[in-house]
Enzyme design. Structure first.
Site, short mmCIF file in Angstrom:
data_model
loop_
_atom_site.label_atom_id
_atom_site.label_comp_id
_atom_site.label_asym_id
_atom_site.label_seq_id
_atom_site.Cartn_x
_atom_site.Cartn_y
_atom_site.Cartn_z
N LEU A 1 -23.88 -18.29 15.55
CA LEU A 1 -22.54 -17.72 15.73
C LEU A 1 -21.56 -18.77 15.23
CD1 LEU A 1 -22.75 -16.14 19.32
CD2 LEU A 1 -22.88 -14.97 17.11
N ASP A 2 -20.47 -18.33 14.64
CA ASP A 2 -19.46 -19.29 14.18
C ASP A 2 -18.89 -20.06 15.36
OD1 ASP A 2 -19.82 -18.27 11.65
OD2 ASP A 2 -18.12 -16.87 11.80
#
Ligand code: URA
Length: 237
Positions: free
Chosen positions: A103-104
């Site tokens: 996930l960013d």
């Protein structure tokens, strides 16, 4: 059959040298009997091991659900920024743990952390068709045509074709959508939004396959997956 020091280190009791010291100093029992040889071999599933009287519940693999907070990177280590592994509580810390997919830094929500490579592969491989569900807030509304393009499989950055997504409207007035994708291309949701002329202003993952984020977990909190959750069918189409 595995060496006693290796078993204890794999369960997060301490480093190899720390557990050797525990063994040497008589802190470790196997089936109630003190064992002082670090190289004793045993089947950890067939014996009761304790350290300072406390049982070591042997788990071959760990499966952890995290409500990933903003500002932390999903990597195993990073010399500059805090990672999801850095913020694990001590009792769930052990060697070999890694986040399943990325996930960013600014994406929040469901992240599974494990040391089981086969499980990770089953979740992240696009061929396995495990849909990841995101709550996506945009800077404006999607048109019916935008949604149709995303659902057909949109091309991003001119030449990267995405597999068909599933798109639902959660709150039209506030431009909040649910998007489900079964790939994990770099910044995929953000780039898909850009391909239809929109920017993502907030992104939260709410489910991976049939596994949903436990709503009782606050930002950065974790818990182990239950056996039932771990065995959930991940792919739903
Ligand atoms: N898509 C993105 O753009 N970012 C994420 O973190 C996950 C999916």
């Amino acid at each position: 059959m595995e060496r006693l020091d290796k078993i204890l280190a794999s369960q997060g009791v301490g480093t190899r040298s720390e557990v050797r010291r525990l063994i040497r100093t008589g802190c470790v029992t196997v089936d109630g009997v003190i064992v002082r040889a670090a190289d004793d071999k045993l089947d950890p599933t067939a014996h009761h091991i304790a350290v300072n009287g406390k049982s070591v519940r042997y788990k071959k693999y760990l499966y952890i659900m995290m409500n990933k907070p903003d500002g932390v990177v999903s990597a195993s280590n990073d010399s500059h920024v805090k990672t999801v592994i850095d913020i694990l509580p001590d009792d769930l810390r052990r060697k070999g743990l890694f986040p399943v997919g990325r996930l960013d830094k600014d994406t929040t929500g469901l992240l599974v952390i494990t040391d089981d490579g086969a499980f990770a592969h089953a979740v992240t491989s696009p061929g396995k068709k495990v849909f990841k569900t995101y709550r996506v807030t945009l800077d404006g509304a999607l048109t019916a045509e935008n949604i149709a393009r995303l659902c057909e499989g949109i091309t991003i950055d001119g030449n990267e074709l995405c597999l068909p997504a599933q798109v639902g409207i959660l709150n039209e007035e506030h431009f909040i959508y649910e998007m489900r994708i079964c790939e994990g291309k770099y910044h995929q949701i953000k780039r898909m939004a850009q391909a239809v002329g929109r920017n993502v202003t907030a992104l939260r993952r709410t489910a991976v396959g049939s596994l949903t984020l436990d709503p009782s977990l606050g930002a950065g909190e974790v818990r182990e997956l239950t056996d039932q959750e771990r065995l959930l069918p991940l792919s739903d189409g």
